[in-house]
Design a protein around this motif. Structure first.
Motif, PDB file in Angstrom:
ATOM      1  N   ASN A 535       8.104  25.016 -30.978  1.00  0.00           N
ATOM      2  CA  ASN A 535       7.110  25.977 -31.458  1.00  0.00           C
ATOM      3  C   ASN A 535       5.833  25.874 -30.630  1.00  0.00           C
ATOM      4  O   ASN A 535       4.776  25.447 -31.116  1.00  0.00           O
ATOM      5  CB  ASN A 535       6.796  25.726 -32.937  1.00  0.00           C
ATOM      6  N   VAL A 536       5.927  26.260 -29.377  1.00  0.00           N
ATOM      7  CA  VAL A 536       4.764  26.219 -28.504  1.00  0.00           C
ATOM      8  C   VAL A 536       4.776  27.458 -27.616  1.00  0.00           C
ATOM      9  O   VAL A 536       5.820  27.853 -27.099  1.00  0.00           O
ATOM     10  CB  VAL A 536       4.732  24.921 -27.656  1.00  0.00           C
ATOM     11  N   GLY A 537       3.628  28.088 -27.485  1.00  0.00           N
ATOM     12  CA  GLY A 537       3.527  29.296 -26.694  1.00  0.00           C
ATOM     13  C   GLY A 537       3.167  29.030 -25.250  1.00  0.00           C
ATOM     14  O   GLY A 537       3.056  27.877 -24.819  1.00  0.00           O
ATOM     15  N   ASP A 538       2.967  30.111 -24.506  1.00  0.00           N
ATOM     16  CA  ASP A 538       2.583  29.968 -23.104  1.00  0.00           C
ATOM     17  C   ASP A 538       1.086  30.121 -22.887  1.00  0.00           C
ATOM     18  O   ASP A 538       0.606  29.979 -21.768  1.00  0.00           O
ATOM     19  CB  ASP A 538       3.346  30.968 -22.234  1.00  0.00           C
ATOM     20  N   ASN A 539       0.346  30.387 -23.977  1.00  0.00           N
ATOM     21  CA  ASN A 539      -1.117  30.460 -23.904  1.00  0.00           C
ATOM     22  C   ASN A 539      -1.719  29.905 -25.180  1.00  0.00           C
ATOM     23  O   ASN A 539      -1.173  30.109 -26.276  1.00  0.00           O
ATOM     24  CB  ASN A 539      -1.600  31.908 -23.723  1.00  0.00           C
ATOM     25  N   THR A 540      -2.844  29.212 -25.042  1.00  0.00           N
ATOM     26  CA  THR A 540      -3.583  28.806 -26.227  1.00  0.00           C
ATOM     27  C   THR A 540      -4.339  30.014 -26.770  1.00  0.00           C
ATOM     28  O   THR A 540      -4.624  30.972 -26.038  1.00  0.00           O
ATOM     29  CB  THR A 540      -4.589  27.691 -25.906  1.00  0.00           C
ATOM     30  N   VAL A 541      -4.632  29.973 -28.049  1.00  0.00           N
ATOM     31  CA  VAL A 541      -5.487  31.001 -28.652  1.00  0.00           C
ATOM     32  C   VAL A 541      -6.530  30.300 -29.512  1.00  0.00           C
ATOM     33  O   VAL A 541      -6.267  29.250 -30.104  1.00  0.00           O
ATOM     34  CB  VAL A 541      -4.680  32.010 -29.491  1.00  0.00           C
ATOM     35  N   ALA A 542      -7.710  30.877 -29.562  1.00  0.00           N
ATOM     36  CA  ALA A 542      -8.814  30.273 -30.299  1.00  0.00           C
ATOM     37  C   ALA A 542      -8.606  30.447 -31.801  1.00  0.00           C
ATOM     38  O   ALA A 542      -8.043  31.442 -32.264  1.00  0.00           O
ATOM     39  CB  ALA A 542     -10.128  30.897 -29.872  1.00  0.00           C
ATOM     40  N   VAL A 543      -9.057  29.464 -32.552  1.00  0.00           N
ATOM     41  CA  VAL A 543      -9.004  29.512 -34.012  1.00  0.00           C
ATOM     42  C   VAL A 543     -10.436  29.458 -34.535  1.00  0.00           C
ATOM     43  O   VAL A 543     -11.179  28.516 -34.247  1.00  0.00           O
ATOM     44  CB  VAL A 543      -8.194  28.331 -34.577  1.00  0.00           C
ATOM     45  N   GLU A 544     -10.817  30.475 -35.310  1.00  0.00           N
ATOM     46  CA  GLU A 544     -12.169  30.543 -35.862  1.00  0.00           C
ATOM     47  C   GLU A 544     -12.130  30.158 -37.335  1.00  0.00           C
ATOM     48  O   GLU A 544     -11.266  30.602 -38.089  1.00  0.00           O
ATOM     49  CB  GLU A 544     -12.728  31.956 -35.701  1.00  0.00           C
ATOM     50  N   THR A 545     -13.069  29.322 -37.752  1.00  0.00           N
ATOM     51  CA  THR A 545     -13.154  28.881 -39.135  1.00  0.00           C
ATOM     52  C   THR A 545     -14.529  28.281 -39.380  1.00  0.00           C
ATOM     53  O   THR A 545     -15.211  27.844 -38.430  1.00  0.00           O
ATOM     54  CB  THR A 545     -12.073  27.843 -39.463  1.00  0.00           C
ATOM     55  N   SER A 546     -14.909  28.224 -40.629  1.00  0.00           N
ATOM     56  CA  SER A 546     -16.174  27.574 -40.987  1.00  0.00           C
ATOM     57  C   SER A 546     -15.982  26.094 -41.267  1.00  0.00           C
ATOM     58  O   SER A 546     -16.950  25.366 -41.484  1.00  0.00           O
ATOM     59  CB  SER A 546     -16.771  28.256 -42.227  1.00  0.00           C
ATOM     60  N   GLU A 547     -14.734  25.643 -41.251  1.00  0.00           N
ATOM     61  CA  GLU A 547     -14.429  24.251 -41.569  1.00  0.00           C
ATOM     62  C   GLU A 547     -14.480  23.373 -40.327  1.00  0.00           C
ATOM     63  O   GLU A 547     -14.205  23.826 -39.210  1.00  0.00           O
ATOM     64  CB  GLU A 547     -13.036  24.148 -42.195  1.00  0.00           C
ATOM     65  N   ASP A 548     -14.797  22.115 -40.529  1.00  0.00           N
ATOM     66  CA  ASP A 548     -14.727  21.117 -39.467  1.00  0.00           C
ATOM     67  C   ASP A 548     -13.353  20.453 -39.495  1.00  0.00           C
ATOM     68  O   ASP A 548     -12.677  20.416 -40.527  1.00  0.00           O
ATOM     69  CB  ASP A 548     -15.800  20.044 -39.656  1.00  0.00           C
ATOM     70  N   PHE A 549     -12.953  19.916 -38.333  1.00  0.00           N
ATOM     71  CA  PHE A 549     -11.739  19.119 -38.296  1.00  0.00           C
ATOM     72  C   PHE A 549     -11.933  17.855 -39.123  1.00  0.00           C
ATOM     73  O   PHE A 549     -13.037  17.321 -39.197  1.00  0.00           O
ATOM     74  CB  PHE A 549     -11.390  18.722 -36.859  1.00  0.00           C
ATOM     75  N   ARG A 550     -10.849  17.379 -39.701  1.00  0.00           N
ATOM     76  CA  ARG A 550     -10.792  16.155 -40.475  1.00  0.00           C
ATOM     77  C   ARG A 550     -11.160  16.408 -41.925  1.00  0.00           C
ATOM     78  O   ARG A 550     -12.253  16.838 -42.199  1.00  0.00           O
ATOM     79  CB  ARG A 550     -11.702  15.076 -39.877  1.00  0.00           C
TER      80      ARG A 550
END
Length: 642
Positions: A535-550
């Protein structure tokens, strides 16, 4: 693979609970292109994973190879025979040690010898191929059989007519057992008429037994269940011959590619650095056939003049080793008009292979090797290879080297604890983009705290016996950090790949096994590799969110070929959370939610006891989003098709 490692100190990480839901918006514009081979495989002959494992040969110690030959796995059958290692009747220069069977002058009936295999021999109803060399004064039948070591049940018998006249002669036969054995506790037995050789000796060598091999790869092929498991991951590259087994423990031993070619009678032993002899049946051509059959990009490592005991080749003496690397590349890629290309063709492979990536050495920052690698060893190999193959991608075996030409890949290895590995999610965010990265070896190998299923590897050093759920979640977080930096990180591989549970030198491992296929264990980390590789594509795409990682982590890619988005997610010590995924560019689409989970963070898969759970669910669109639930210590991929 480093034989001695220092695990980074575990950090005490306390995560706050997140809100009941998180919203992710996937940008329709593509970002960085991925390498096309982001998730792959690393292979090293460790843990009896070649001989006794992936290499399908069933006879152990088949040619009494190595500097200290013995009778390991061989047993006499009949009180009137004795077995000895004999050096007076060499089969070939490469195989000087042979099995001498001495028959007493009072012998009668059938006598002979047996082999117990690599801790057993499985018997099924597929066809087997047996062969052996014999020398001596004997004309008559030789009986080959597969039988139970427990109660003597005979599963198959085949008679071969032999005319031994004092010269070495090879005999080959095929047979199909009429029934399968209930377990692998069986032996392969060779018997002959004692009365025809009373008071004399018969000599045997290169005694071989091959079952059906994977993908009809034939003699010297791969064991079916282990090869199937690796193939089903869906990885895109194979890094080989991998790790310390390339380097060797001390002079003069290193993985000499040219000694792994041709007929088995011409392949000498290699005393590998992991405490056992490599037969070299799994040689350079066998590796290339492996990559062909699985559609893997070969990442070839060449020996670079460093031994594991710290010995390194001086600058004045390095030229022959550089030439050996050039010869190896000519053998693989040269036309039939070249010396080595012609030799390849004579072995049955007239069409050259394509090699695009070459790694110079392995972990040359260890064993005191960095100064010589930095000062001259890397440059001598790099300059020579680039002069002849200017389009070849060169990989340095350590990121600690400096001053390499732009475009040189750096091989990054890491063995860690779960908590600390999660802190490296942004490891490559600010790396120098002039030097792409290969994460050639990575694994969680130790628990955060002393909890099952750890083992005491050395006094005071705890290691996981098998990959754990919390370890796989931490690995997934690091992988997602790599995926977000797909313009830099070209490939990732878990290591080691295989563990023979009867004799091993390293834990944990991706796949564990015994001679009995029923024991083959696909670890939780194995399923992570499969989930991400498929399950991996040939291009990354940006993910927008108001949350921080972790405690939640995510990454997203898009496949132009399949017109699919892949949103990867992991929950590391957080609360169960609903995650909505919105893709403004899609008005509709079919979504599949695949998760990897286990009862708790310390859960692991072991032989005949799989605790991990793989689920696939179709997710309907609700409003403008697809919503999934990510529980604590769960890994998930949301695949959305246009």
């Amino acid at each position: 693979m480093a034989r001695i490692i220092t695990v980074l100190r575990a950090l005490s990480l306390v995560f706050l609970s997140v809100e009941a839901s998180v919203h992710l918006t996937i940008n329709s514009e593509n970002g960085n292109a991925t390498s096309g081979m982001l998730f792959g495989l690393m292979y090293e002959d460790i843990n009896f994973s070649g001989d006794g494992g992936l290499y399908a040969e069933l006879i152990r110690n088949r040619a009494l190879q190595g500097p200290n030959p013995d009778l390991t796995a061989w047993h006499s059958e009949g009180a009137s025979v004795t077995l000895n290692v004999d050096k007076s009747e060499p089969l070939s220069d490469a195989l000087p040690n042979v099995l001498r069977v001495d028959v007493s002058s009072a012998a009668s009936g059938k006598v002979g010898f047996s082999n117990e295999g690599y801790w057993g021999i499985p018997v099924n109803t597929d066809q087997y191929k047996a062969s052996f060399y014999v020398k001596g004064d004997y004309t008559g039948d030789v009986e080959l059989s597969l039988r139970s070591a427990i109660d003597g049940t005979v599963f198959s018998t085949k008679t071969v007519s032999v005319r031994a006249n004092g010269q070495w002669k090879k005999y080959t036969t095929r047979f199909t057992p009429g029934k399968a054995s209930p377990n692998a506790n069986n032996t392969f037995t060779i018997m002959f008429d004692a009365e025809k050789v009373r008071g004399k000796s018969l000599y045997f060598n290169l005694i071989s037994l091959f079952p059906k091999t994977w993908s009809n790869s034939g003699t010297n092929g791969l064991r079916v269940d282990l090869a199937e498991a690796i193939d089903e991951i869906g990885g895109k590259f194979l890094r080989f011959p991998g790790g310390n087994n390339l380097e060797g423990q001390s002079p003069p031993y290193w993985w000499k590619w040219n000694e792994t070619l041709g007929d088995l009678i011409d392949r000498p032993a290699y005393p590998g650095p992991w405490g056992y002899v490599n037969t070299l049946g799994l040689g350079l051509i066998e590796y290339m056939r492996w990559t062909d059959l699985m559609g893997l990009e070969p990442l070839l490592a060449v020996y670079a003049g460093l031994y594991l005991d710290g010995t390194f080749i001086t600058e004045e003496d390095l030229a022959p080793y550089v030439q050996s690397a050039l010869d190896e590349l000519e053998f693989l890629t040269g036309s039939v008009d070249t010396h080595w290309g012609s030799y390849r063709a004579s072995l049955g492979y007239p069409e050259p292979w394509v090699i695009r990536h070459v790694e110079i050495g392995n972990e040359d920052n260890l064993w005191g090797g960095l100064p010589s690698y930095q000062n001259y060893r890397f440059n001598m190999f790099n300059d020579a290879i680039k002069a002849k193959y200017p389009d070849m991608t060169i990989i340095a075996s350590t990121p600690e080297i400096t001053g390499t030409p732009a475009g040189t890949w750096l091989d990054f290895h890491l063995y860690d604890k779960p908590d600390h590995l999660t802190t490296l999610f942004g490891q490559f965010d600010n790396w120098d983009r002039q030097h792409p990265v290969l994460v050639g070896e990575l694994a969680v190998i130790a628990p955060n705290e002393p909890n099952k299923p750890e083992v005491e590897w050395t006094p005071g050093a705890l290691r996981l016996a098998y990959p754990s759920m919390i370890g796989a979640v931490a690995e997934s977080i690091f992988f997602m950090g790599c995926e977000r930096n797909a313009d830099l990180v070209q490939g990732i591989a878990y290591a080691p790949g295989f563990q023979n549970l009867n004799s091993y030198q390293w834990v944990p491992d991706l796949i564990s096994f015994t001679a009995d296929p029923a024991d083959t264990t696909l670890s939780i980390s194995y399923y992570l590799q499969k989930l991400f590789a498929q399950n991996v594509g040939d291009n990354t795409v940006a993910v927008e969110t108001s949350e921080d990682f972790r405690p939640l982590f995510w990454s997203a890619t898009y496949s132009q070929k399949h017109r699919e988005y892949y949103v990867k997610m992991a929950n590391y010590n957080g609360t169960s959370t609903d995650i909505s995924v919105h893709i403004p560019a899609l008005r509709n689409g079919k979504a599949t939610w695949t998760t990897l989970s286990a009862p708790d963070g310390h859960s692991y898969n072991s032989p005949r006891n799989v605790t991990s759970k793989w689920t696939e669910t179709e997710i309907p669109k609700s409003g403008d989003s697809w919503t999934v639930t990510l529980d604590n210590l769960m890994i998930g991929v949301l695949k959305i098709q246009k």
